[in-house]
Design an enzyme around this catalytic site. Structure first.
Site, PDB file in Angstrom:
ATOM      1  N   GLU A 148     -37.896 -48.815  14.350  1.00  0.00           N
ATOM      2  CA  GLU A 148     -38.998 -48.814  15.306  1.00  0.00           C
ATOM      3  C   GLU A 148     -40.237 -49.473  14.697  1.00  0.00           C
ATOM      4  O   GLU A 148     -40.697 -49.106  13.618  1.00  0.00           O
ATOM      5  CB  GLU A 148     -39.339 -47.396  15.744  1.00  0.00           C
ATOM      6  CG  GLU A 148     -40.371 -47.375  16.863  1.00  0.00           C
ATOM      7  CD  GLU A 148     -40.567 -46.015  17.494  1.00  0.00           C
ATOM      8  OE1 GLU A 148     -41.174 -45.959  18.579  1.00  0.00           O
ATOM      9  OE2 GLU A 148     -40.116 -45.010  16.898  1.00  0.00           O
ATOM     10  N   GLU A 208     -40.778 -42.147  26.801  1.00  0.00           N
ATOM     11  CA  GLU A 208     -41.373 -41.310  25.768  1.00  0.00           C
ATOM     12  C   GLU A 208     -42.800 -40.957  26.178  1.00  0.00           C
ATOM     13  O   GLU A 208     -43.588 -41.827  26.541  1.00  0.00           O
ATOM     14  CB  GLU A 208     -41.378 -42.059  24.434  1.00  0.00           C
ATOM     15  CG  GLU A 208     -41.845 -41.234  23.251  1.00  0.00           C
ATOM     16  CD  GLU A 208     -41.788 -42.016  21.961  1.00  0.00           C
ATOM     17  OE1 GLU A 208     -41.132 -41.569  21.017  1.00  0.00           O
ATOM     18  OE2 GLU A 208     -42.408 -43.107  21.894  1.00  0.00           O
TER      19      GLU A 208
END
Length: 294
Positions: A147, A241
């Site tokens: 990420e 998210e």
């Protein structure tokens, strides 16, 4: 587009087995096909039971995590790097044992605000550690996705271009990028261009608003994001998210600076996100079809 997922922290801090199972139930009830968990410690959770429950709900599992400074593979200290590699190997095995598809997050450094610039030696240590972890992940049948996050959560990989350079240096075709609209909104000059630059090197994608709350309530240009995803024929998983102090995990709240409620009721949030993402993808497809006819 692959499966549409949701992060478990929308539902729960995940301190107990029952909390995780409840999050799975709620995710499936909203139509999500994937749930993302934070690092699952085998000594704390019954991974076999979670795997069976996921199977019964037709849910895939992704796991994301960040390393602590004591296990930072971008450290210049060999023992710290070794500790980090062991932690990553354990995480890969946990994802395998739970029947999950991928391990992502800040795997290449500590998940924290650094007080120093990264060093060349630290970068090289991280590249080597991730390359070795990729071999373990490949053998376990687990995708490894790194990420790219903002400057306050790592000092190593803040942009897609940096991430592409990093994974090229690993020499592994089993390492891909994990991009996130929240972080891209901070660091990328042009998030849509960054998506097109990464192309098929994107292995996982997070959809999150600029304020971590309801999609559409912030400043992210999701039309351009979904146009870019269509342009690269992105077919892998997308996960929603969102964080609020209404549902809190202490370590994540500290690392991500979740100091206030961006929402208080999670079910409407999750239902809205599902509709929003489907709508934006449909709109992008219609724009593409219109442009093709023009």
């Amino acid at each position: 587009m692959g499966r549409l997922g949701i992060h478990s922290f929308v539902w729960t801090g995940g301190q107990t087995q029952a909390m995780l199972e409840d999050a799975m139930e709620k995710s499936a009830s909203c139509g999500y096909k994937l749930i993302e968990f934070a690092y699952l410690r085998p000594e704390k959770f019954d991974l076999d039971r979670l795997a069976r429950r996921a199977g019964s709900l037709d849910l895939d599992i992704a796991v994301t995590m960040g390393l602590p400074f004591s296990h930072d593979v971008s450290s210049e200290d060999p023992e710290t790097v070794k500790a980090g590699e062991r932690m990553l190997a354990d995480a890969v095995r946990a994802v395998r044992d739970i029947g999950g598809s991928k391990l992502g997050g800040i795997l290449y450094s500590a998940h924290a605000k650094y007080a120093r610039m990264p060093s060349r030696a630290g970068w090289d240590n991280s590249v080597a550690a991730i390359a070795r972890t990729a071999d373990i992940a490949r053998s376990a049948g687990v995708d490894l996705v790194l990420e790219i996050v903002n400057r306050f959560e790592t000092n190593l990989l803040n942009t897609t271009a940096q991430g592409l350079d990093f994974i090229a240096q690993t020499g592994s075709d089993h390492v891909r990028l994990h991009l996130d609209t929240f972080h891209m909104n901070i660091e990328e000059a042009n998030p849509a261009a960054a998506i097109r630059l990464a192309g098929d090197r994107i292995g996982y994608f997070h959809i999150g608003e600029s304020n971590r709350g309801y999609l559409g309530d912030g400043v992210i240009d999701f039309d351009r994001i979904f146009d870019a995803l269509l342009d690269i024929d992105y077919g892998r998983d997308i996960t929603f998210e969102s964080f609020s102090s209404a549902v809190v995990d202490e370590s994540l709240s500290l690392a991500c600076a979740i100091w206030r409620d961006t929402w208080t009721d999670n079910m409407p949030l999750a239902q809205h996100a599902r509709r929003f993402i489907d709508l934006k993808m449909d709109e992008a497809r219609r724009r593409r079809a219109t442009n093709a006819r023009a």
